[in-house]
Scaffold this active site. Sequence first.
Site, PDB file in Angstrom:
ATOM      1  N   ASP A  90       0.928  -1.234   0.077  1.00  0.00           N
ATOM      2  CA  ASP A  90       0.012   0.058   0.012  1.00  0.00           C
ATOM      3  C   ASP A  90       0.684   1.057   0.187  1.00  0.00           C
ATOM      4  O   ASP A  90       2.271   1.138   0.114  1.00  0.00           O
ATOM      5  CB  ASP A  90      -0.860   0.107   1.167  1.00  0.00           C
ATOM      6  CG  ASP A  90      -0.054  -0.119   2.242  1.00  0.00           C
ATOM      7  OD1 ASP A  90       1.089  -0.023   2.824  1.00  0.00           O
ATOM      8  OD2 ASP A  90      -0.792  -0.596   3.479  1.00  0.00           O
ATOM      9  N   HIS A 149      -7.335  -2.363  10.580  1.00  0.00           N
ATOM     10  CA  HIS A 149      -7.170  -2.464   8.996  1.00  0.00           C
ATOM     11  C   HIS A 149      -5.979  -3.533   8.788  1.00  0.00           C
ATOM     12  O   HIS A 149      -5.201  -4.026   9.454  1.00  0.00           O
ATOM     13  CB  HIS A 149      -7.186  -1.054   8.462  1.00  0.00           C
ATOM     14  CG  HIS A 149      -5.583  -0.470   8.672  1.00  0.00           C
ATOM     15  ND1 HIS A 149      -5.455   0.852   8.419  1.00  0.00           N
ATOM     16  CD2 HIS A 149      -4.381  -0.790   8.990  1.00  0.00           C
ATOM     17  CE1 HIS A 149      -4.053   1.025   8.722  1.00  0.00           C
ATOM     18  NE2 HIS A 149      -3.330   0.036   9.171  1.00  0.00           N
ATOM     19  N   GLU A 205      -9.825  -0.242   5.167  1.00  0.00           N
ATOM     20  CA  GLU A 205     -10.116   0.496   6.314  1.00  0.00           C
ATOM     21  C   GLU A 205     -11.549  -0.024   6.844  1.00  0.00           C
ATOM     22  O   GLU A 205     -12.353  -0.187   5.867  1.00  0.00           O
ATOM     23  CB  GLU A 205     -10.157   2.202   6.192  1.00  0.00           C
ATOM     24  CG  GLU A 205      -8.862   2.707   5.725  1.00  0.00           C
ATOM     25  CD  GLU A 205      -7.961   2.955   6.918  1.00  0.00           C
ATOM     26  OE1 GLU A 205      -7.546   1.574   7.495  1.00  0.00           O
ATOM     27  OE2 GLU A 205      -7.530   4.005   7.433  1.00  0.00           O
ATOM     28  N   ASN A 209      -6.968   0.033  14.304  1.00  0.00           N
ATOM     29  CA  ASN A 209      -8.285  -0.019  13.989  1.00  0.00           C
ATOM     30  C   ASN A 209      -8.765  -1.117  13.312  1.00  0.00           C
ATOM     31  O   ASN A 209      -9.717  -1.255  12.686  1.00  0.00           O
ATOM     32  CB  ASN A 209      -8.725   1.256  13.192  1.00  0.00           C
ATOM     33  CG  ASN A 209      -8.019   1.252  11.751  1.00  0.00           C
ATOM     34  OD1 ASN A 209      -7.117   0.331  11.393  1.00  0.00           O
ATOM     35  ND2 ASN A 209      -8.357   2.191  10.828  1.00  0.00           N
TER      36      ASN A 209
END
Length: 234
Positions: free
Chosen positions: A68, A138, A143, A136
């Site tokens: 990414d 991810h 996300e 979180n």
Amino acid sequence: MISFQEYPDYESVSEAASEQLLALVQRKPDAVICVATGATPLLTYQRFVDKVKSEKADVSRVTFVKLDEWVGLAPDNPATCEAFLQLHLLKPLGIEPERYIAFTPDKADHEESARVVREIAECGGLDLCVLGIGKNGHLGLNEPDEWLEPACHITSLDERTRLHDMLKQADRPVEQGITLGLKDILAAKEVLLLVAGEGKQQAFSALRERKVSTKVPASFLWLHPKTSCLYCSM
Ligand code: PGA
């Protein structure tokens, strides 16, 4: 399925993960390996580089794929995933540009997504995907949300991701990322998920519930046939 292996500390997670990487390139010298960036895999890559050198392993035919990238930064900005991989993995290993598949940091668009996916397919697909988990939940920059985009895509960053330590070096606020999708990650023959560091307990507990939820993108690894999760005791 995910198999969990607990280790006492970050060093021993990194040691075990680097051994697995070395074993893969020795078994399959033309392996295609997708690599995450961030604090979690850093020591794994450093130890892998050391082992490649000390074992004189041949990595000249290995292809690395960048998982990414932040959108909107100049390619040489030290906050980019590009800078991280060049510094800690690609340059120390002497990887040639034609053995590296990556989103260009300042050129994130649908064509760029399509190019990366096409180049991975042309290499025969991913043999291994090395991942971390976000605070979180991810995976890459997939996300948490009500629904997830399965393919490689440009994403709006969650507010917690905008505070990621890597972005402290950015010269401007970063609001978007480009990432391989869960479909691409789940197509890897093997996944190595590393879990270490502060603030991961909540996401890791949610992962261990064995429930697949778009609110915890890492939980989609329960749908993968061969995921090993190496984690530090928490
Ligand atoms: P970290 O990041 O390895 O720096 O903790 C992981 C992530 O946010 O995916």
